[in-house]
Scaffold this active site. Structure first.
Site, PDB file in Angstrom:
ATOM      1  N   SER A   1      -1.691   0.469  15.362  1.00 16.58           N
ATOM      2  CA  SER A   1      -0.519   0.089  14.560  1.00 16.58           C
ATOM      3  C   SER A   1       0.641   1.073  14.632  1.00 16.58           C
ATOM      4  O   SER A   1       1.782   0.700  14.390  1.00 16.58           O
ATOM      5  CB  SER A   1      -0.937  -0.125  13.103  1.00 16.58           C
ATOM      6  OG  SER A   1      -1.588   1.026  12.606  1.00 16.58           O
TER       7      SER A   1
ATOM      8  N   LYS B   1       5.585  -1.750  11.598  1.00 16.51           N
ATOM      9  CA  LYS B   1       6.419  -2.063  10.425  1.00 16.51           C
ATOM     10  C   LYS B   1       7.774  -2.657  10.815  1.00 16.51           C
ATOM     11  O   LYS B   1       8.352  -3.442  10.062  1.00 16.51           O
ATOM     12  CB  LYS B   1       6.632  -0.810   9.571  1.00 16.51           C
ATOM     13  CG  LYS B   1       5.346  -0.189   9.023  1.00 16.51           C
ATOM     14  CD  LYS B   1       4.832  -0.887   7.789  1.00 16.51           C
ATOM     15  CE  LYS B   1       3.550  -0.255   7.279  1.00 16.51           C
ATOM     16  NZ  LYS B   1       2.923  -0.979   6.184  1.00 16.51           N
TER      17      LYS B   1
ATOM     18  N   GLU C   1       9.569   0.670  -1.125  1.00 10.48           N
ATOM     19  CA  GLU C   1       8.704   1.842  -1.240  1.00 10.48           C
ATOM     20  C   GLU C   1       8.237   2.207   0.165  1.00 10.48           C
ATOM     21  O   GLU C   1       8.285   1.383   1.079  1.00 10.48           O
ATOM     22  CB  GLU C   1       7.481   1.479  -2.092  1.00 10.48           C
ATOM     23  CG  GLU C   1       6.372   0.705  -1.358  1.00 10.48           C
ATOM     24  CD  GLU C   1       6.760  -0.688  -0.850  1.00 10.48           C
ATOM     25  OE1 GLU C   1       7.779  -1.249  -1.311  1.00 10.48           O
ATOM     26  OE2 GLU C   1       6.052  -1.206   0.036  1.00 10.48           O
TER      27      GLU C   1
HETATM   28  C1  LIG Z   1       1.090   3.214  11.394  1.00 12.47           C
HETATM   29  C2  LIG Z   1       0.629   2.500  10.176  1.00 12.47           C
HETATM   30  N1  LIG Z   1      -0.434   1.683  10.267  1.00 12.47           N
HETATM   31  C3  LIG Z   1      -0.914   1.023   9.185  1.00 12.47           C
HETATM   32  C4  LIG Z   1      -0.332   1.185   7.941  1.00 12.47           C
HETATM   33  C5  LIG Z   1      -0.919   0.467   6.777  1.00 12.47           C
HETATM   34  O1  LIG Z   1      -0.171  -0.622   6.360  1.00 12.47           O
HETATM   35  P1  LIG Z   1      -0.653  -2.098   6.537  1.00 12.47           P
HETATM   36  O2  LIG Z   1      -2.052  -2.186   6.017  1.00 12.47           O
HETATM   37  O3  LIG Z   1       0.311  -2.878   5.755  1.00 12.47           O
HETATM   38  O4  LIG Z   1      -0.604  -2.424   8.002  1.00 12.47           O
HETATM   39  C6  LIG Z   1       0.790   2.020   7.801  1.00 12.47           C
HETATM   40  C7  LIG Z   1       1.446   2.179   6.500  1.00 12.47           C
HETATM   41  O5  LIG Z   1       2.319   2.962   6.294  1.00 12.47           O
HETATM   42  C8  LIG Z   1       1.272   2.696   8.948  1.00 12.47           C
HETATM   43  O6  LIG Z   1       2.329   3.518   8.865  1.00 12.47           O
END
Ligand SMILES: Cc1ncc(COP(=O)(O)O)c(C=O)c1O
Length: 401
Positions: free
Chosen positions: A385, A95, A117
Site C-alpha cells: 500500500s 491514499k 485527519e
Molecule cells: C501506506 C499505508 N497503508 C495502509 C494504511 C492504512 O489505511 P487503510 O486501512 O485505510 O488502507 C495507511 C494509513 O495511513 C498507510 O499510510
C-alpha cells in the site's frame, strides 16, 4: 458506472448499513450535509465527464496502473509472492486514489476547502497534493505523537500548502485526530468538505472511499490474469480503517477460489490490551465516531487505548464493509506483531530492494509466514500500500544496523 465498480455484497442499503454495520450519522446538521454529499457522490459517478477526468489524472498524474511485481527472492520460502505496487503511486501510497476523487468531488459541489485527519500522514500528504492540484484549501488534523513520528510527511504537507492542526488530546494519535477534524468541519460545513482518510465513518464515506479505491482491485485482477495467468490463491492487504484492503478485495469477492486476507496490527501481542489495534480479533460491536463496527472498547463503550508501530493502523475501529466480510465468512482477518512488521520491513528492503511503509509491512509479514506454510504452486498477491521513506528514521531509532 458506479454500481459496476463495487460488488453488491459491499454496497450499503438505503440507511447506509452493511449488515448490522455502518449506518448514518444522527447529528441533525451533519446528517443533512452528509446526505447532500452522498447524493452528489452518486451523481458524479454517473457523470462521464467526471469519470474521464478522474481516469486522466489516475493515468497521467498518479501514474496508474501500478505494476504487479513477482518477488522471486521472497518466494524462495514456498508460495509465490506478488506485490501490487501502490507504493509507486505519486505521493507513495494508495491514499492518492481516493484523494483525487474526493478533491474533484469537493470542487464539483462548490466547496473551497477540504478537512481531514491523518495518522501516518499519507492521507494528509495525498489530500494536500490533490488540493494543490485542483485549487482547494486543505486543513489536516494530526495527533502530536504521529507528528513526531512521521516528520517527513508533516514537512511535505506544509510545503504543499496545507494547514496542520496538531491534536494533543488523549494519546495524540489517529482517533483524536478524527474527533478534532470533525469538530472543525462542523463549524465550516458551508465552505468545506470533510475528506475522510479511509473506508470508515458514517454513510456515504465507506462506499465513497471503497469506490475510489476499487481501481486497485480491478487493475490487479486484470493484470494478474494477463501477466501470470488465472487468479491468485490469496489477496492480502493490511487493515487500518480498511481502504487499501477493500479496494483490492472488491474485485475478487465473486472469485470463490481466492481468499481475501486482511492483516491487522497485533502490536506487542494480542494478549496485551491497549498494546495492539487488532479490531477484528479482539473488538466488540458498537458505535464509534458515527458508525457501527467492531471496535476495541472499554466496558462503558468508550474507545480503548490502541497501539501499533504503524501510525496508519493505530485506530480502535474498522470499516463496516470489512466487518460484514468477517461476519459472512468471505474475508479472513489475521494479524502481525510490531516485531514481525519490522522483520518484514527489513526483509523486503534487503531481499528485493523495496522499502515498504510500516503499514504495508504487516501484509508482507503475513505473506512471508503464509508462504512458508504453502508449496510453490500457490500464489499470494499482496497490496504494497505504500513506501517506507516516511518511516526510515523511526525504524533506525528502533533497530541497530
Ligand atoms: C501506506 C499505508 N497503508 C495502509 C494504511 C492504512 O489505511 P487503510 O486501512 O485505510 O488502507 C495507511 C494509513 O495511513 C498507510 O499510510
Amino acid at each position: 458506472m458506479a454500481k459496476e465498480q463495487l460488488n453488491p455484497m459491499i454496497l450499503p442499503d438505503s440507511a447506509g448499513n452493511f449488515g448490522k454495520h455502518g449506518g448514518k450519522i444522527s447529528h441533525p446538521e451533519l446528517a443533512e450535509a452528509l446526505e447532500e454529499l452522498g447524493t452528489a457522490f452518486h451523481n458524479i459517478i454517473g457523470d462521464e465527464e467526471f469519470i474521464n477526468e478522474m481516469k486522466r489524472l489516475q493515468a497521467t498524474y498518479v501514474g496508474r496502473p501500478s505494476p504487479i511485481y513477482h518477488a522471486k527472492s521472497l518466494s524462495q520460502r514456498g508460495a509465490q509472492i506478488f506485490l501490487k505496487r501502490e507504493d509507486l503511486n505519486h505521493t507513495g501510497a494508495h491514499k492518492i486514489n481516493h484523494c483525487i476523487g474526493e478533491a474533484l468531488l469537493a470542487k464539483k459541489i462548490g466547496k473551497t476547502k477540504v478537512i481531514a485527519e491523518t495518522g501516518a500522514g499519507q492521507h494528509g500528504v495525498a489530500l494536500a497534493t490533490a488540493s494543490a492540484l485542483v485549487g482547494l484549501e486543505c486543513e489536516i488534523h494530526m495527533g502530536v505523537a504521529d507528528i513526531a513520528k512521521e516528520h517527513p510527511n508533516v514537512s511535505r504537507m506544509k510545503i504543499l500548502g496545507a494547514k496542520i492542526v496538531p491534536v494533543s488530546s488523549g494519546a495524540g494519535t489517529l482517533k483524536e485526530a478524527v474527533d478534532s477534524a470533525f469538530e472543525s468541519y462542523l463549524v465550516q460545513m458551508d465552505t468545506a468538505m470533510f475528506a475522510i482518510g479511509s473506508a470508515v465513518g458514517p454513510a456515504p464515506y465507506p462506499e465513497m472511499v471503497a469506490y475510489f479505491q476499487s481501481v486497485v482491485g480491478h487493475e490487479a485482477r486484470e493484470q494478474f490474469a494477463r501477466q501470470y495467468g488465472g487468479l491468485p490463491d490469496e489477496v492480502v492487504a493490511c487493515v487500518g480503517g480498511g481502504s487499501n484492503a477493500i479496494g483490492l478485495f472488491n474485485a475478487f469477492i465473486d472469485d470463490e477460489s481466492v481468499a481475501l486476507v486482511g492483516v491487522e496490527p497485533a502490536g506487542e501481542g494480542l494478549d496485551k490490551p491497549g498494546r495492539h489495534a487488532a479490531t477484528m480479533a479482539k473488538g466488540t460491536f458498537g458505535n464509534i465516531q458515527g458508525f457501527n463496527c467492531y471496535y476495541l472498547q472499554e466496558e462503558d463503550g468508550t474507545p480503548a487505548a490502541v497501539h501499533s508501530i504503524a501510525s496508519g493502523l493505530d485506530y480502535p475501529g474498522v470499516g463496516p464493509q470489512h466487518c460484514l466480510l468477517k461476519d459472512n465468512g468471505r474475508g479472513r482477518y489475521e494479524s502481525a506483531t510490531d516485531q514481525e512488521c519490522l522483520d518484514a520491513f527489513l526483509i523486503l528492503s534487503r531481499e528485493e530492494g523495496i522499502i515498504p511503509a510500516l503499514e504495508s509491512s504487516h501484509a508482507v509479514a503475513y505473506a512471508l509466514r503464509r508462504a512458508a506454510e504453502l508449496d510453490s504452486s500457490k500464489r499470494l498477491l499482496v497490496n504494497l500500500s505504500g513506501r517506507g521513506d516516511k518511516d526510515i528514521d523511526y525504524v533506525l531509532g528502533k533497530i541497530e544496523l
